[in-house]
Design an enzyme around this catalytic site. Structure first.
Site: not given
Length: 294
Positions: A164, A171-172, A9, A86, A112, A30, A167-168, A114
């Site tokens: 991670k 980020e929030y 993806g 994740n 991380s 995939d 980390h997220n 994106g």
């Protein structure tokens, strides 16, 4: 080095390309045949020389469990599976035990970067036994940003995804702070160019960051974010971070409040959530919802 990569993806496809650019062989699978190099997981495994390394980049939960279950019947002792999605860290412990019973190694990798990772590289937080991690180091080196930073063997199995997750969670909270400041600037009559105020913060200020750069990108595309609905999803890591904080009696007021703000976005068209949605779209290609017609 050879690598099997499952899930091509937004991130997985770019990771395949980055690893190939570094000179490694990647066999990708995939469910979308237009993206896939092979027709099945069995064919992917057949195309790799033993000992094999297979990287899984599919959604956390049932999808990851299904792939791990299928791989357990296809791989052999000495092979290694990497979960780069994740996943919750507690799932890593389960997968490591299941695969380990057959002599198959397991590594969890928090990733991380994106949609920008193809060119900029991916920050990697890795958990697992040292022997398994060291074997995969050429792939980690291919994926990480150039320079000395951006990769860490964080600890034992589960440590990569736990890192991670935190980390997220951070980020929030950072996105929420930018969103709140943006809404307040938009609310007063005296500030007539909010976008340029944000742009002025990009150099020399203590709050400059990549997220701030992405906020400016979003405002350049839609100055007042009028095309967006004030709704932002949460992908799970924020909730898990708060749950882990409760379990370990660690106070996380900012991260917890930012998670609850996401929930508030589902009750009304929140101006702050326009900015959070815009930032998630900028760094991760996450879907946004268009503003509804009045």
């Amino acid at each position: 080095m050879q690598l099997g990569l499952i899930g091509l993806g937004k991130m997985g496809g770019n990771m395949r390309e980055r690893v190939r650019r570094a000179g490694h062989t990647v066999v990708g699978y995939d469910r979308d045949p237009e993206l896939s190099d092979v027709d099945s997981l069995a064919e992917l495994v057949e195309r790799l020389d033993a000992p094999r390394a297979v990287w899984v980049m599919v959604p956390a939960g049932a999808a990851t469990q299904s792939v791990v279950d299928e791989l357990s019947g296809l791989l052999q002792a000495g092979d290694t599976v990497v979960d780069g999605g994740n996943s919750r860290w507690t799932d890593d412990e389960k997968h490591a035990a299941e695969l380990g019973a057959q002599g198959i190694g397991f590594v969890d990798a928090g990733v991380s970067g994106g949609v920008w990772g193809l060119e900029n590289g991916y920050a990697l937080m890795v958990g697992g036994d040292k022997d398994h991690v060291d074997r995969l180091k050429p792939i980690f080196d291919a994926l990480k940003p150039e320079g000395p930073y951006g990769y860490v063997h964080a600890g034992k199995v589960g440590a990569g995804h736990f890192s991670k997750m935190v980390h997220n969670g951070i980020e929030y909270a950072m996105m929420q702070a930018y969103a709140e400041g943006w809404e307040l600037l938009e609310a007063v009559d005296s500030v007539t160019d909010v976008r340029e105020v944000f742009r002025s913060w990009q150099e020399g200020t203590v709050i400059r960051s990549w997220l701030l750069d992405l906020a400016v990108n979003a405002l350049d595309e839609d100055e007042h974010l009028e095309q967006l609905r004030g709704y932002a999803q949460d992908s799970g890591e924020g909730r898990w971070t708060v749950e882990a904080a409760i379990d370990n009696a660690v106070p996380l007021p900012a991260i917890t409040a930012s998670l609850f703000a996401r929930f508030a976005s589902r009750q009304e068209d929140s101006p702050q959530m326009k900015m959070v949605a815009a930032l998630r779209n900028q760094f991760g290609g996450h879907a946004v919802e268009s503003a509804r017609e009045p």
